[in-house]
Scaffold this active site. Structure first.
Site, PDB file in Angstrom:
ATOM      1  N   GLU A  54      19.525  18.974  11.553  1.00  0.00           N
ATOM      2  CA  GLU A  54      18.565  18.698  12.481  1.00  0.00           C
ATOM      3  C   GLU A  54      17.389  18.021  12.148  1.00  0.00           C
ATOM      4  O   GLU A  54      16.485  18.834  11.601  1.00  0.00           O
ATOM      5  CB  GLU A  54      18.440  19.865  13.453  1.00  0.00           C
ATOM      6  CG  GLU A  54      17.631  19.493  14.635  1.00  0.00           C
ATOM      7  CD  GLU A  54      17.267  20.759  15.460  1.00  0.00           C
ATOM      8  OE1 GLU A  54      17.016  21.746  15.203  1.00  0.00           O
ATOM      9  OE2 GLU A  54      17.671  20.556  16.793  1.00  0.00           O
ATOM     10  N   GLU A  67      19.227  30.030  22.342  1.00  0.00           N
ATOM     11  CA  GLU A  67      19.444  28.434  22.477  1.00  0.00           C
ATOM     12  C   GLU A  67      18.792  27.820  21.364  1.00  0.00           C
ATOM     13  O   GLU A  67      17.657  27.733  21.195  1.00  0.00           O
ATOM     14  CB  GLU A  67      18.694  27.983  23.901  1.00  0.00           C
ATOM     15  CG  GLU A  67      19.100  28.626  25.138  1.00  0.00           C
ATOM     16  CD  GLU A  67      20.554  28.022  25.725  1.00  0.00           C
ATOM     17  OE1 GLU A  67      20.963  27.083  24.969  1.00  0.00           O
ATOM     18  OE2 GLU A  67      20.935  28.764  26.613  1.00  0.00           O
ATOM     19  N   CYS A 122      16.664  19.175  21.463  1.00  0.00           N
ATOM     20  CA  CYS A 122      17.632  19.882  20.687  1.00  0.00           C
ATOM     21  C   CYS A 122      19.113  19.088  21.135  1.00  0.00           C
ATOM     22  O   CYS A 122      19.978  19.284  20.544  1.00  0.00           O
ATOM     23  CB  CYS A 122      17.544  21.391  21.351  1.00  0.00           C
ATOM     24  SG  CYS A 122      17.487  21.405  23.121  1.00  0.00           S
ATOM     25  N   LYS A 168       6.365  34.465  25.477  1.00  0.00           N
ATOM     26  CA  LYS A 168       5.644  34.050  24.314  1.00  0.00           C
ATOM     27  C   LYS A 168       5.993  32.509  23.949  1.00  0.00           C
ATOM     28  O   LYS A 168       6.936  32.246  23.601  1.00  0.00           O
ATOM     29  CB  LYS A 168       6.236  34.848  23.136  1.00  0.00           C
ATOM     30  CG  LYS A 168       5.127  35.285  21.906  1.00  0.00           C
ATOM     31  CD  LYS A 168       4.688  33.888  21.188  1.00  0.00           C
ATOM     32  CE  LYS A 168       5.416  33.407  20.395  1.00  0.00           C
ATOM     33  NZ  LYS A 168       4.842  32.075  19.675  1.00  0.00           N
TER      34      LYS A 168
HETATM   35  P1  NAD Z   1      10.656  27.747  16.039  1.00  0.00           P
HETATM   36  O1  NAD Z   1      12.237  28.495  15.870  1.00  0.00           O
HETATM   37  O2  NAD Z   1      10.306  27.614  14.890  1.00  0.00           O
HETATM   38  O3  NAD Z   1       9.944  28.389  17.218  1.00  0.00           O
HETATM   39  C1  NAD Z   1      10.444  28.749  18.267  1.00  0.00           C
HETATM   40  C2  NAD Z   1       9.674  29.933  19.054  1.00  0.00           C
HETATM   41  O4  NAD Z   1       9.933  31.202  18.187  1.00  0.00           O
HETATM   42  C3  NAD Z   1       7.990  29.894  19.014  1.00  0.00           C
HETATM   43  O5  NAD Z   1       7.467  30.445  20.089  1.00  0.00           O
HETATM   44  C4  NAD Z   1       7.762  30.509  17.689  1.00  0.00           C
HETATM   45  O6  NAD Z   1       6.421  31.140  17.663  1.00  0.00           O
HETATM   46  C5  NAD Z   1       8.581  31.817  17.786  1.00  0.00           C
HETATM   47  N1  NAD Z   1       9.004  32.443  16.557  1.00  0.00           N
HETATM   48  C6  NAD Z   1       8.745  31.950  15.261  1.00  0.00           C
HETATM   49  N2  NAD Z   1       9.209  33.024  14.357  1.00  0.00           N
HETATM   50  C7  NAD Z   1       9.390  33.925  14.982  1.00  0.00           C
HETATM   51  C8  NAD Z   1       9.566  35.502  14.780  1.00  0.00           C
HETATM   52  N3  NAD Z   1       9.976  35.778  13.752  1.00  0.00           N
HETATM   53  N4  NAD Z   1       9.824  36.227  15.703  1.00  0.00           N
HETATM   54  C9  NAD Z   1       9.890  36.002  17.014  1.00  0.00           C
HETATM   55  N5  NAD Z   1       9.481  34.793  17.241  1.00  0.00           N
HETATM   56  C10 NAD Z   1       9.235  33.831  16.292  1.00  0.00           C
HETATM   57  O7  NAD Z   1      11.136  26.386  16.899  1.00  0.00           O
HETATM   58  P2  NAD Z   1      10.114  25.094  17.331  1.00  0.00           P
HETATM   59  O8  NAD Z   1       9.999  24.549  16.045  1.00  0.00           O
HETATM   60  O9  NAD Z   1       9.344  25.565  18.167  1.00  0.00           O
HETATM   61  O10 NAD Z   1      11.299  24.279  18.172  1.00  0.00           O
HETATM   62  C11 NAD Z   1      12.016  23.503  17.580  1.00  0.00           C
HETATM   63  C12 NAD Z   1      13.469  24.109  17.596  1.00  0.00           C
HETATM   64  O11 NAD Z   1      14.088  24.715  18.781  1.00  0.00           O
HETATM   65  C13 NAD Z   1      14.715  23.170  17.247  1.00  0.00           C
HETATM   66  O12 NAD Z   1      15.559  23.562  16.281  1.00  0.00           O
HETATM   67  C14 NAD Z   1      15.407  22.817  18.801  1.00  0.00           C
HETATM   68  O13 NAD Z   1      16.649  22.311  18.431  1.00  0.00           O
HETATM   69  C15 NAD Z   1      15.281  24.215  19.182  1.00  0.00           C
HETATM   70  N6  NAD Z   1      15.412  23.905  20.544  1.00  0.00           N
HETATM   71  C16 NAD Z   1      16.733  24.478  21.216  1.00  0.00           C
HETATM   72  C17 NAD Z   1      16.830  24.202  22.583  1.00  0.00           C
HETATM   73  C18 NAD Z   1      18.281  24.615  23.196  1.00  0.00           C
HETATM   74  O14 NAD Z   1      17.999  24.781  24.599  1.00  0.00           O
HETATM   75  N7  NAD Z   1      19.209  25.207  22.429  1.00  0.00           N
HETATM   76  C19 NAD Z   1      15.601  23.426  23.433  1.00  0.00           C
HETATM   77  C20 NAD Z   1      14.673  23.301  22.747  1.00  0.00           C
HETATM   78  C21 NAD Z   1      14.439  23.394  21.308  1.00  0.00           C
END
Ligand code: NAD
Length: 464
Positions: free
Chosen positions: A367, A237, A271, A162
């Site tokens: 963050e 992650e 991240c 997804k």
């Molecule tokens: P997000 O958590 O808003 O979304 C991530 C994914 O989760 C998207 O595909 C989104 O559609 C999905 N999602 C959202 N709500 C959901 C739910 N209720 N159920 C299932 N899926 C759901 O994050 P973002 O804004 O896309 O990305 C930024 C974040 O990702 C930052 O906090 C960043 O630090 C983190 N990140 C972490 C890593 C790592 O490896 N630790 C790497 C990249 C990004």
């Protein structure tokens, strides 16, 4: 049992963050479509799981070759959709091929054990889990997709990805290339859609054995809670707020020239961004001068320009969120440097350095996921460890010193899943990557990822 759809748009308009022009309209899948994808994945799994490891490796290598053949087109797609500099996109697509080649090379060496026990022989087998769900963010869409797809397929799972709402294009293309490579239909599928609908349906589905999630800590928490209903495995992650720790005995020129891109790379939407810069007090002023000069040299602008090092933020909503951290400027913050944004369309925020003496300031704690670095002075090693650990996150970070023993003492004391010494490096295909504390748990990449996409089965063979 799936949760009912929430009322969201069925069409997602995907646009270019640098031009604000639409790129595509993508159908947002609902729970019924996710259900159908899970059924297909479940049907494809038994046969795929029986393909020999060396034959799975062959198909993964073919996929790696197709990624390499299409590198320029995939990089252009990623740059247009995410706004990242074209040179970064090329590196990330090259990494995708490296990931598939790595797991192709690893899987026929991923073996169980024989354990001598009383009365017989005990054997362990690494069994695939079944249907795996992967949920991916928008900041490194194709790279993070491959980190999950590579080990999952190598182990014999089928996988449903997804992608993020804003960046679904490259995952869809990757799944097409997998079919071209000969990976059977249903083994690797993509379900574009909203998190609360398509993502949520995947997490709730009883036939999905694991969710590999990358995204925010907030969503990670809700996924873990929901996954508990079907006792799914989860790897999380999540976010980060990493420290770049500069000691007085470091190679200051090298540290200062590396520090800006350690936080402004990918426009700070990383991240692993080292967005807290801890500088020993004795060299603070000198180091800040070097840092400002290095920050001013960063090329911000058209992501398609070969010299560009930093592009726009992903969306206008995200731009507003980032601005909210410094407008108004909190009391204990001082602006040290702010670059200039290119004019015209695009969600631009130029690199910014601020300083504080208050480690509880939210700019030092939260963050931001944008190009803002917060500087703070420390006195000695103990003070540096205290400041570095005073965060709920633990994902990445750097230690700059010429004293090898201090470097190792620091590396053992800072609570973080990944650390680098005299370097900004966070991610290498052959080494494990993941967080501690609120940055999540589980490891991606390296041989460790194979363990998280398989279960150990123990078989006892009686010799009596
Ligand atoms: P997000 O958590 O808003 O979304 C991530 C994914 O989760 C998207 O595909 C989104 O559609 C999905 N999602 C959202 N709500 C959901 C739910 N209720 N159920 C299932 N899926 C759901 O994050 P973002 O804004 O896309 O990305 C930024 C974040 O990702 C930052 O906090 C960043 O630090 C983190 N990140 C972490 C890593 C790592 O490896 N630790 C790497 C990249 C990004």
């Amino acid at each position: 049992m799936l949760e009912p759809d929430v009322n969201v748009q069925r069409k997602m308009i995907v646009s270019n963050p640098a031009t604000e022009q639409p790129l595509a309209v993508v159908e947002a899948w609902g729970a019924d479509e996710v259900n159908a994808a899970v059924r297909l994945s479940k049907r494809a799994y038994p046969e795929w799981s029986k393909v020999s490891p060396s034959d799975r490796a062959l198909l993964l290598r073919r996929l790696a070759n197709l990624v390499t053949d299409n590198l320029e087109a995939l990089a252009r797609m990623e740059t247009d959709n995410v706004g990242k500099p074209i040179s970064d996109s090329r590196d990330e697509v090259a990494m995708v091929a490296e990931v598939f080649n790595f797991y192709a090379g690893a899987i026929d060496k991923f073996r169980g054990d024989t354990i001598p026990v009383a009365g017989g022989i005990d054997m362990t087998f690494n069994e695939p889990l079944g249907v795996v769900g992967a949920i991916v963010p928008w900041n490194f869409p194709i790279a993070i997709t491959s980190w999950k797809v590579g080990p999952a397929l190598a182990c014999g799972n089928s996988i449903i990805v997804k992608p993020a709402e804003l960046t679904p294009l490259s995952a869809v293309k990757l799944a097409d290339l997998a079919l071209d490579a000969g990976i059977p239909p249903g083994v690797f599928q993509v379900v574009p859609g909203h998190g609360q609908v398509a993502g949520s349906a995947l997490v709730a589905h009883e036939d999905v054995a694991k969710i590999a999630f990358t995204g925010s800590s907030e969503v990670g928490r809700s996924i873990m809670a929901k996954a508990s209903k079907t006792l799914k495995r989860v790897t999380l992650e999540l976010g980060g707020k990493s420290s770049n720790i500069i000691f007085e005995d470091a190679d200051l020129d090298k540290a200062a020239s590396a520090a800006p891109m350690a936080v402004f790379g990918n426009a700070g939407q990383d991240c692993c961004a080292r967005s807290r810069i801890l500088i020993q007090r004795s060299i603070y002023d000198d180091f800040v001068d070097l840092l400002v000069a290095a920050s001013a040299a960063i090329e911000v602008g058209d992501p398609l320009d070969e010299d560009t090092q930093m592009g726009p933020l992903i969306s206008s909503d995200h731009l507003d969120r980032v601005k909210g951290f410094i407008d108004p400027l909190g009391e204990s913050l001082e602006v040290i440097y702010q670059g200039a944004s290119p004019g015209g369309p695009g969600h631009w925020f130029a690199p910014m350095l601020v300083s504080t003496s208050d480690p509880t300031n939210r700019v030092f704690q939260e963050e931001i996921f944008g190009p803002i670095a917060c500087l703070i002075a420390f006195d000695d090693e103990e003070d540096a460890v205290r400041l570095a650990n005073e965060t709920c996150y633990g994902l990445s970070g750097s230690i700059w010193t010429r004293d090898g023993a201090r470097a190792l003492r620091m590396a053992r004391s800072v609570a973080s899943g990944n650390l680098s010494i005299n370097s900004n490096s966070s991610v290498r295909v052959a080494t494990p990557f993941g967080g501690m504390k609120q940055s999540g748990f589980g490891r991606e990449l390296g041989l460790e990822a194979l363990l998280s996409y398989s279960d150990v089965k123990n078989v006892f063979y009686s010799t009596s």
